[in-house]
Design an enzyme around this catalytic site. Structure first.
Site, PDB file in Angstrom:
ATOM      1  N   LYS A  26      31.420  37.639  46.842  1.00 27.96           N
ATOM      2  CA  LYS A  26      32.697  37.250  46.245  1.00 27.96           C
ATOM      3  C   LYS A  26      33.411  36.293  47.174  1.00 27.96           C
ATOM      4  O   LYS A  26      33.518  36.538  48.372  1.00 27.96           O
ATOM      5  CB  LYS A  26      33.574  38.515  46.053  1.00 27.96           C
ATOM      6  CG  LYS A  26      34.898  38.226  45.371  1.00 27.96           C
ATOM      7  CD  LYS A  26      34.781  38.231  43.883  1.00 27.96           C
ATOM      8  CE  LYS A  26      35.966  37.582  43.190  1.00 27.96           C
ATOM      9  NZ  LYS A  26      35.828  36.090  43.065  1.00 27.96           N
ATOM     10  N   GLN A  47      35.422  35.642  54.830  1.00 32.62           N
ATOM     11  CA  GLN A  47      35.592  36.308  53.525  1.00 32.62           C
ATOM     12  C   GLN A  47      34.998  37.722  53.541  1.00 32.62           C
ATOM     13  O   GLN A  47      35.526  38.629  52.908  1.00 32.62           O
ATOM     14  CB  GLN A  47      34.937  35.464  52.428  1.00 32.62           C
ATOM     15  CG  GLN A  47      35.396  35.809  51.025  1.00 32.62           C
ATOM     16  CD  GLN A  47      36.699  35.121  50.638  1.00 32.62           C
ATOM     17  OE1 GLN A  47      36.898  33.945  50.925  1.00 32.62           O
ATOM     18  NE2 GLN A  47      37.594  35.835  49.980  1.00 32.62           N
ATOM     19  N   LYS A  50      37.656  39.931  55.221  1.00 32.45           N
ATOM     20  CA  LYS A  50      38.857  39.933  54.373  1.00 32.45           C
ATOM     21  C   LYS A  50      38.634  40.847  53.166  1.00 32.45           C
ATOM     22  O   LYS A  50      39.449  41.716  52.854  1.00 32.45           O
ATOM     23  CB  LYS A  50      39.144  38.506  53.893  1.00 32.45           C
ATOM     24  CG  LYS A  50      40.369  38.392  53.009  1.00 32.45           C
ATOM     25  CD  LYS A  50      40.442  37.101  52.197  1.00 32.45           C
ATOM     26  CE  LYS A  50      40.224  35.859  53.006  1.00 32.45           C
ATOM     27  NZ  LYS A  50      40.761  34.651  52.331  1.00 32.45           N
ATOM     28  N   LYS A  62      31.177  32.114  49.949  1.00 32.47           N
ATOM     29  CA  LYS A  62      32.046  30.957  49.717  1.00 32.47           C
ATOM     30  C   LYS A  62      31.171  29.825  49.213  1.00 32.47           C
ATOM     31  O   LYS A  62      29.956  29.802  49.462  1.00 32.47           O
ATOM     32  CB  LYS A  62      32.710  30.523  51.033  1.00 32.47           C
ATOM     33  CG  LYS A  62      34.012  29.802  50.817  1.00 32.47           C
ATOM     34  CD  LYS A  62      35.139  30.787  50.624  1.00 32.47           C
ATOM     35  CE  LYS A  62      36.437  30.115  50.270  1.00 32.47           C
ATOM     36  NZ  LYS A  62      37.552  31.088  50.359  1.00 32.47           N
ATOM     37  N   GLY A 101      38.518  30.369  42.705  1.00 34.48           N
ATOM     38  CA  GLY A 101      39.043  29.099  43.199  1.00 34.48           C
ATOM     39  C   GLY A 101      39.315  29.123  44.691  1.00 34.48           C
ATOM     40  O   GLY A 101      39.304  30.155  45.341  1.00 34.48           O
ATOM     41  N   ASP A 102      39.535  27.944  45.243  1.00 38.56           N
ATOM     42  CA  ASP A 102      40.034  27.738  46.606  1.00 38.56           C
ATOM     43  C   ASP A 102      40.673  26.346  46.546  1.00 38.56           C
ATOM     44  O   ASP A 102      41.040  25.899  45.442  1.00 38.56           O
ATOM     45  CB  ASP A 102      38.875  27.850  47.628  1.00 38.56           C
ATOM     46  CG  ASP A 102      39.373  27.993  49.063  1.00 38.56           C
ATOM     47  OD1 ASP A 102      39.755  29.096  49.462  1.00 38.56           O
ATOM     48  OD2 ASP A 102      39.390  26.983  49.806  1.00 38.56           O
ATOM     49  N   ASN A 177      48.736  25.953  45.325  1.00 43.62           N
ATOM     50  CA  ASN A 177      48.913  27.271  44.718  1.00 43.62           C
ATOM     51  C   ASN A 177      49.430  28.323  45.702  1.00 43.62           C
ATOM     52  O   ASN A 177      50.356  29.090  45.388  1.00 43.62           O
ATOM     53  CB  ASN A 177      47.564  27.690  44.113  1.00 43.62           C
ATOM     54  CG  ASN A 177      47.523  29.136  43.747  1.00 43.62           C
ATOM     55  OD1 ASN A 177      47.023  29.965  44.512  1.00 43.62           O
ATOM     56  ND2 ASN A 177      48.063  29.467  42.594  1.00 43.62           N
ATOM     57  N   SER A 313      41.609  39.163  42.455  1.00 48.74           N
ATOM     58  CA  SER A 313      40.353  38.813  41.777  1.00 48.74           C
ATOM     59  C   SER A 313      39.572  40.092  41.467  1.00 48.74           C
ATOM     60  O   SER A 313      38.989  40.228  40.389  1.00 48.74           O
ATOM     61  CB  SER A 313      39.492  37.917  42.671  1.00 48.74           C
ATOM     62  OG  SER A 313      39.893  36.575  42.569  1.00 48.74           O
TER      63      SER A 313
HETATM   64  N1  GLU Z   1      39.677  31.443  47.858  1.00 49.93           N
HETATM   65  C1  GLU Z   1      40.404  32.672  47.973  1.00 49.93           C
HETATM   66  C2  GLU Z   1      40.249  33.246  49.361  1.00 49.93           C
HETATM   67  O1  GLU Z   1      40.165  32.503  50.300  1.00 49.93           O
HETATM   68  C3  GLU Z   1      40.113  33.633  46.831  1.00 49.93           C
HETATM   69  C4  GLU Z   1      38.692  34.022  46.656  1.00 49.93           C
HETATM   70  C5  GLU Z   1      38.437  34.873  45.393  1.00 49.93           C
HETATM   71  O2  GLU Z   1      39.371  35.206  44.674  1.00 49.93           O
HETATM   72  O3  GLU Z   1      37.257  35.200  45.189  1.00 49.93           O
HETATM   73  O4  GLU Z   1      40.248  34.427  49.588  1.00 49.93           O
END
Ligand code: GLU
Length: 381
Positions: A26, A47, A50, A62, A101-102, A177, A313
């Site tokens: 994810k 990620q 996190k 990612k 998104g990012d 955003n 998400s």
């Molecule tokens: N791009 C966002 C982040 O850096 C969201 C990633 C997601 O929702 O999968 O965490």
């Protein structure tokens, strides 16, 4: 992909599936000319931890491309998204890998990507992407979640210090955003945001940023932040300016990586900054982080402070799995609870390891232990 002049254009796309110990891969997709494998790897690595901190069942990944959305028509964006998804789709699945998104990827892009996934696979697989539109599987609060979550984290860090956001002067870099919804929540909690920016320059508005105008310029008209001053004569545009030179008590870097170096961090501390909540991923360089930690200000690293986006998400995936959709109030309450719990976990872990108040130590150890424990349980070979 073919541009509007019927010329074939080539871009490079990536997806780094980093760890799936806690759930399907994810993480977001970034469309920006600076994208190369190294950027996607560091974002994917962060990620993992996190996502672990959110407490939700999601692994870490990612992706993205060096495609530059700036100046492209809707049709060009659509054709690029379709081309990218034509290859990417074979690697995805609601139980395998779930992008979102990012930078450079928002609701419009997710729509085009979802449409192409559906077209190619012949499946209405709601859970394969998050950040979808409301009405076709998206979750309320997902758009606001990263910015709101960063502010909830800031609120919690200040609470530990018997302080609050009420009446604080804030600076939020960026105007995308994350920045927009960080500003919105800061204003709702009684703080005043006096500056925001884009990659060309900085807006300083002492009486407080007019958020409705920023939303219109950036979200609807897709214009540059420089245009803000034509609507507010008492504001100032500093072309190529450094936003961290504007004195503030609270800073929320919400633009991109490495936007605060050691010198910027020193300037912030010298000017009276007491809290930093990272809305962006790795916006502070190692030298900058050292300055914040040495000064013992409240410093919330991105992997903890900006986890609200990906956490929501996961809430979107939960709603998709149960074919349900929750109200804004209910979903925002869940986001708030998750951010409060991430703060508690990172604070307590730092304390346990003899580094009270150091959220870098707390986030790294808490995230790592969760992932490593699952990996060992699954068998190492
Ligand atoms: N791009 C966002 C982040 O850096 C969201 C990633 C997601 O929702 O999968 O965490």
């Amino acid at each position: 992909w073919e541009d509007d002049e019927h010329v074939v254009q080539i871009n490079r796309g990536f997806r780094v599936e980093f760890n799936s110990a806690l759930g399907p891969y994810k993480g977001g997709l970034r469309f920006h000319p600076s994208v190369y494998l190294g950027i996607i790897k560091f974002l994917g690595f962060e990620q993992i931890f996190k996502n672990a901190l959110t407490g939700m069942p999601i692994g870490g990944a990612k992706g993205g491309s060096d495609f530059d959305p700036k100046g492209k028509s809707d049709n060009e964006i659509m054709r690029f998204c379709q081309s990218f998804m034509l290859e990417l789709c074979r690697h995805l699945g609601e139980h395998t890998d779930v992008p979102a998104g990012d930078i450079g990827v928002g609701g419009r892009e997710i729509g085009f990507l979802f449409g192409q996934y559906k077209r190619v696979t012949n499946k209405y697989e709601s859970g394969v992407l998050t950040g979808k539109g409301i009405g076709w599987g998206g979750s309320l609060v997902r758009t606001e979640a990263t910015g709101y979550g960063t502010v909830f984290f800031l609120r919690e860090m200040l609470k530990v210090r018997n302080d609050s956001l009420e009446g604080k002067t804030c600076v939020v870099s960026g105007s995308g955003n994350v920045a927009i919804y960080a500003i919105e929540k800061l204003h709702q909690l009684g703080a005043k945001v006096v500056a925001c920016s884009d990659s060309n320059g900085v807006i300083f508005h002492e009486k407080g940023i007019d958020l409705e105008l920023v939303k219109r310029l950036k979200e609807i008209e897709r214009r540059r932040i420089a245009d803000y001053v034509t609507y507010h004569k008492d504001s100032k545009y500093i072309a190529g300016g450094n936003i961290w030179e504007i004195p503030c008590q609270v800073a929320a870097p919400s633009a991109t990586q490495n936007e605060i170096n050691g010198k910027d961090a020193k300037t912030l501390v010298k000017n009276g900054c007491i809290a930093v909540g990272e809305g962006a991923n790795m916006p502070t360089t190692p030298e900058g982080i050292k300055v914040f930690l040495d000064a013992k200000i409240a410093y919330g690293p991105g992997k903890a402070a900006n986890a609200g986006g990906v956490a929501t998400s996961a809430l979107e995936m939960q709603q998709n799995a149960s074919r349900d959709s929750w109200t804004f109030e209910f979903t925002e309450k869940k986001l708030d609870e998750i951010m409060t719990s991430i703060h508690a976990t990172t604070f307590e872990t730092a304390e346990e390891f003899g580094a009270t108040g150091n959220y870098v130590v707390g986030a790294n150890i808490a995230g790592f232990v969760k992932v490593a424990t699952a990996m060992v349980a699954h068998g190492l070979i």
